[in-house]
Motif scaffolding. Structure first.
Motif, short mmCIF file in Angstrom:
data_model
loop_
_atom_site.label_atom_id
_atom_site.label_comp_id
_atom_site.label_asym_id
_atom_site.label_seq_id
_atom_site.Cartn_x
_atom_site.Cartn_y
_atom_site.Cartn_z
N TRP A 87 0.84 -1.19 0.00
CA TRP A 87 0.00 0.00 0.00
C TRP A 87 0.88 1.25 0.00
O TRP A 87 1.92 1.28 0.66
N ILE A 88 0.47 2.24 -0.76
CA ILE A 88 1.24 3.47 -0.86
C ILE A 88 0.99 4.34 0.36
O ILE A 88 -0.12 4.83 0.57
N GLU A 89 2.03 4.51 1.17
CA GLU A 89 1.94 5.33 2.38
C GLU A 89 2.19 6.81 2.08
O GLU A 89 1.53 7.67 2.66
N LYS A 90 3.14 7.06 1.18
CA LYS A 90 3.50 8.44 0.87
C LYS A 90 3.82 8.55 -0.61
O LYS A 90 4.53 7.72 -1.17
N LEU A 91 3.27 9.61 -1.24
CA LEU A 91 3.50 9.83 -2.67
C LEU A 91 4.19 11.17 -2.85
O LEU A 91 3.67 12.22 -2.45
N TYR A 92 5.41 11.15 -3.45
CA TYR A 92 6.16 12.39 -3.63
C TYR A 92 5.92 13.00 -5.02
O TYR A 92 6.10 14.19 -5.22
N ILE A 93 5.54 12.19 -5.97
CA ILE A 93 5.20 12.68 -7.31
C ILE A 93 3.67 12.73 -7.38
O ILE A 93 3.01 11.70 -7.51
N ASP A 94 3.13 13.93 -7.25
CA ASP A 94 1.69 14.04 -7.06
C ASP A 94 0.92 14.62 -8.25
O ASP A 94 -0.28 14.86 -8.14
N TYR A 95 1.61 14.85 -9.39
CA TYR A 95 0.85 15.30 -10.56
C TYR A 95 1.61 14.97 -11.84
O TYR A 95 2.84 14.86 -11.87
N LYS A 96 0.84 14.83 -12.91
CA LYS A 96 1.38 14.55 -14.22
C LYS A 96 2.06 15.79 -14.78
O LYS A 96 1.57 16.90 -14.61
N GLY A 97 3.19 15.61 -15.46
CA GLY A 97 3.94 16.73 -16.03
C GLY A 97 5.05 17.24 -15.14
O GLY A 97 5.85 18.08 -15.55
N ARG A 98 5.14 16.70 -13.94
CA ARG A 98 6.18 17.14 -13.01
C ARG A 98 7.54 16.63 -13.46
O ARG A 98 7.69 15.49 -13.91
N ASN A 99 8.55 17.48 -13.33
CA ASN A 99 9.92 17.05 -13.63
C ASN A 99 10.47 16.26 -12.46
O ASN A 99 10.24 16.60 -11.29
N VAL A 100 11.16 15.20 -12.77
CA VAL A 100 11.74 14.35 -11.75
C VAL A 100 13.20 14.12 -12.09
O VAL A 100 13.57 14.01 -13.27
#
Length: 373
Positions: A87-100
């Protein structure tokens, strides 16, 4: 008697023929007259800036202007997957189009399987530390090697689940199991698809994110069938952007698609471009300028050719300040030279630099260009 007949009959006929011939056959002798030309003194030639140029063979370059559109390099796309369920506890990439960026945290997942694997590793690690080759009698060395092998196997299992060496060392140092496993981005790019949210259950192999790098891009150009002969894999080209006029990119053709469009009768050619500046964006329109060798052609400097809208004219030097206006059949222009398909021969000298003045002089004297083909 015969002599008297000759004088009365043949000689008058011969005289009549000599008198009639020049008038009757004057047109037949016009072919031997000098070609129409204009005469300039050496002083006037110098004053007008008339310069000689030789008609010669030279390596021709074919220049193509191709419309192109920027696309992502499909070979630079990547995804972030979970190799274990949880199960995903924490999500750091929270939107589409974000640079990583490469190595950046993307999510933390709680997984009972990952917790059990950590506990197993710690147990084997502790057991391996307690078993030495000197203990256990004759079997001490065997027990020690087995313990090390089991410990390494448990450690390798954590690696297969993309748990990093740093995370494993932290587990070893603290001796405690981490509740969640942090997933990291394997490369830099921008997120093209986000398939999960916090609290969501994941399955092994499930794609959490997909992304693509923009460090290298493709520019897809449309090339007409008759122009394809100039392009090869490895051909070089340059591209400009209408919105960024002072930036020029170097391109390399790395693939020619095998199918011709039935609608446009064009073939697609893929160019690879380095986008370290970050100015190029997918779906941008561009203009590609490509130059390719086109063989040896007979050519003259382009400023030696007058185009009056109906024909192409050059002034051929006949020597001693005489210039003959001559119509030629011209081809393509490249790098300051014009191809001559008909009308001139190699080695002939043409005038350049003051052709319009020469043309005006010829028109004032009623001299029409000689058709060279």
């Amino acid at each position: 008697m015969a002599r008297r007949y000759l004088n009365k009959t043949f000689l008058p006929l011969l005289a009549s023929a000599l008198l009639i011939t020049p008038a009757a056959y004057a047109d037949d002798f016009s072919m031997f007259e000098d070609a129409p030309s204009i005469q300039l003194s050496g002083e006037l030639i110098q004053k007008l800036g008339v310069k000689p140029a030789k008609t010669e063979y030279r390596e021709s370059v074919k220049t193509l202007k191709l419309p192109g559109i920027v696309q992502v390099d499909e070979t630079s796309s990547f995804s972030v997957n979970s190799k274990f369920g949880g199960w995903i506890e924490k999500l750091y990439i929270d939107y589409k189009g974000r640079n990583v960026k490469k190595g950046e945290r993307v999510a933390e997942i709680y997984s009972p399987e990952a917790v059990a694997a950590q506990e197993e590793y710690l147990a084997f690690l502790k057991h391996s530390a307690n078993v030495s080759p000197s203990s256990g009698g004759a079997y001490g060395k065997v027990f020690s090697e087995d313990a090390k092998r089991l410990t390494e196997s448990a450690r390798q299992r954590l690696r297969y689940w993309d748990i990093t060496e740093k995370q494993i060392q932290e587990i070893e140092k603290t001796g405690r199991v981490k509740k969640t496993v942090t997933l990291y981005s394997p490369a830099s790019g921008y997120v093209t698809a986000k398939n999960v949210s916090e609290g969501m259950k994941t399955e092994p192999g499930m794609e959490l994110f997909s992304a693509v790098s923009l460090a290298n891009l493709w520019i897809i150009a449309d090339v007409y069938e008759d122009e394809l002969k100039y392009i090869r894999v490895g051909s070089k080209a340059k591209v400009t952007l209408s919105g960024v006029p002072n930036v020029v990119y170097e391109l390399t053709a790395d693939y020619i698609y095998p199918e011709v469009s039935q609608r446009t009768r064009t073939l697609k050619v893929r160019f690879l471009v380095n986008n370290s500046s970050g100015l190029l964006k997918p779906a941008m329109y561009t203009e590609i300028l490509a130059k390719f060798p086109a063989g040896r052609v007979l050519a003259v400097p382009s400023d030696a050719v007058i185009d009056d809208g109906r024909r192409k004219i050059v002034f051929v030097s006949l020597g001693e300040g005489r210039f003959e206006p001559r119509e030629i059949l011209a081809g393509a222009q490249n790098e300051g030279f014009t191809e001559v398909r008909q009308g001139l021969s190699e080695g002939e000298t043409v005038a350049r630099g003051a052709n319009f003045l020469l043309d005006s002089e010829a028109q004032l004297k009623g001299i029409s260009p000689v058709k060279g083909f």
